[in-house]
Design an enzyme around this catalytic site. Structure first.
Site, PDB file in Angstrom:
ATOM      1  N   CYS A  58      67.588  16.647  34.784  1.00 40.12           N
ATOM      2  CA  CYS A  58      67.573  16.713  36.253  1.00 40.12           C
ATOM      3  C   CYS A  58      66.923  15.489  36.888  1.00 40.12           C
ATOM      4  O   CYS A  58      67.457  14.910  37.847  1.00 40.12           O
ATOM      5  CB  CYS A  58      66.892  17.996  36.721  1.00 40.12           C
ATOM      6  SG  CYS A  58      65.129  18.140  36.321  1.00 40.12           S
ATOM      7  N   HIS A  64      72.785  18.988  41.001  1.00 36.20           N
ATOM      8  CA  HIS A  64      71.639  18.914  40.089  1.00 36.20           C
ATOM      9  C   HIS A  64      72.124  19.125  38.660  1.00 36.20           C
ATOM     10  O   HIS A  64      73.256  19.572  38.425  1.00 36.20           O
ATOM     11  CB  HIS A  64      70.589  19.969  40.465  1.00 36.20           C
ATOM     12  CG  HIS A  64      71.077  21.390  40.364  1.00 36.20           C
ATOM     13  ND1 HIS A  64      70.423  22.359  39.647  1.00 36.20           N
ATOM     14  CD2 HIS A  64      72.175  22.011  40.881  1.00 36.20           C
ATOM     15  CE1 HIS A  64      71.069  23.509  39.743  1.00 36.20           C
ATOM     16  NE2 HIS A  64      72.139  23.323  40.485  1.00 36.20           N
ATOM     17  N   HIS A  96      61.868  20.979  38.293  1.00 36.71           N
ATOM     18  CA  HIS A  96      63.290  20.738  38.538  1.00 36.71           C
ATOM     19  C   HIS A  96      63.458  19.988  39.854  1.00 36.71           C
ATOM     20  O   HIS A  96      62.644  20.122  40.778  1.00 36.71           O
ATOM     21  CB  HIS A  96      64.053  22.065  38.589  1.00 36.71           C
ATOM     22  CG  HIS A  96      65.544  21.903  38.542  1.00 36.71           C
ATOM     23  ND1 HIS A  96      66.208  21.404  37.439  1.00 36.71           N
ATOM     24  CD2 HIS A  96      66.507  22.149  39.478  1.00 36.71           C
ATOM     25  CE1 HIS A  96      67.508  21.369  37.685  1.00 36.71           C
ATOM     26  NE2 HIS A  96      67.711  21.806  38.912  1.00 36.71           N
TER      27      HIS A  96
END
Length: 243
Positions: free
Chosen positions: A146, A209, A197
Site C-alpha cells: 500500500c 489502494h 494502511h
C-alpha cells in the site's frame, strides 16, 4: 561508499540472509549509502527516503562514473532494448537520458520517450496499476504494497514521500473529512490504533489502494467500503494533503 541500483529492482531485506523478510525494493537508478558489509550482504540507507535494509552484495553497484539522475519513469513500466536483450523499468525508476540507459557499457534504447507527469495525471497513472498483486515490501507492477504504491505514484509526479504508511502519515497537511479531494492520501489503523494502511483518494467517495491487489473501493467517513460486498475493510484514521 555509495551505490546505485543498476537492475530493474533489488529486493531489500530486514536481515542479512536470503530467507529474511523483504521490507522494501530499490528501483533502477535509486542510489544509497553503504553502511556495513557482512559476508555476501551490504547494509544500505536509501538516499531517497533514508530507508535502511540489506541487499545482496552481488546486486550492489558502485556509483562511480554515473551522472546525477533526474528523469523519472512515470508510467507502469518502460521497456528498453539492446540487440536481442530487453529490460523493463518499473514506474519510479530514475534515469538520466530521455531515450536510453546504459548498463555495463551497453546502451538500451527506451521504447517510449520519458514524459513528465503532474498531479493531474495521478488518476490515469494509478488506475494503470489496477489488479497488480499485493506484495509486502513491493514497489513495482509485478507486486506492490500500500505505501509502496503511494510512494511510487507521488515520485512519478514530482513529490518525495517516506516509505511506510505511518511515516507518510506524519507528513503533509491534515484535512478534515468533507474537505478532502482528489490527490489526498487517506490513512487507516488496525485494532491497536496503529497506522497500517494508506490509499490515494480519486474523489470524495472513491479510493485506490493495494489490499490483496490494487483495487478501487468506496470511501466514507468510517473508512474503506469494499465495492463488491459493502464490508468495511479499513478504519479511517486521518487524511493528509501534500500538494
Amino acid at each position: 561508499m555509495k551505490g546505485i541500483c543498476q537492475i530493474p529492482v533489488i529486493p531489500c531485506r530486514a536481515e542479512p540472509f536470503d530467507r529474511s523478510e523483504m521490507v522494501n525494493q530499490l528501483l533502477f537508478g535509486e542510489t544509497y549509502e553503504v553502511l556495513e558489509e557482512q559476508d555476501k550482504w551490504v547494509k544500505i540507507k536509501s538516499h531517497g527516503d533514508n530507508y535502511e535494509c540489506w541487499i545482496s552484495k552481488n546486486q550492489h553497484a558502485d556509483t562511480s562514473g554515473h551522472r546525477d539522475k533526474k528523469l523519472i519513469i512515470a508510467q507502469k513500466f518502460s521497456a528498453a532494448h539492446h540487440k536481442d536483450q530487453s529490460i523493463f523499468l518499473p514506474a519510479g525508476s530514475i534515469i538520466n537520458d530521455e531515450r536510453s540507459i546504459r548498463i555495463d557499457d551497453k546502451e538500451f534504447v527506451l521504447e517510449n520517450e520519458v514524459v513528465t507527469k503532474t498531479p493531474e495525471d495521478l488518476d490515469k497513472l494509478s488506475r494503470s496499476f489496477l489488479n497488480t498483486p499485493y506484495l509486502w515490501g513491493g514497489k513495482t507492477f509485478m507486486g506492490i504494497d500500500c505505501s509502496g504504491f503511494t510512494q511510487v505514484l507521488f515520485r512519478c509526479v514530482g513529490y518525495a514521500i517516506p516509505r511506510d504508511a505511518w511515516q507518510q502519515e506524519e507528513k503533509g497537511s491534515s484535512i478534515e473529512f468533507g474537505d478532502h479531494k482528489f490527490g489526498d492520501l487517506a490513512f487507516f489503523v488496525n485494532k491497536e490504533g496503529k497506522v497500517n494502511h494508506v490509499g490515494l483518494l480519486l474523489s470524495q467517495n472513491e479510493i485506490i489502494h493495494a489490499s490483496g491487489k490494487v483495487r478501487s473501493d468506496k470511501f466514507n467517513n468510517e473508512g474503506i467500503e469494499h465495492s463488491d460486498n459493502g464490508e468495511l475493510t479499513h478504519r479511517l484514521h486521518s487524511i493528509k494533503r501534500y500538494f
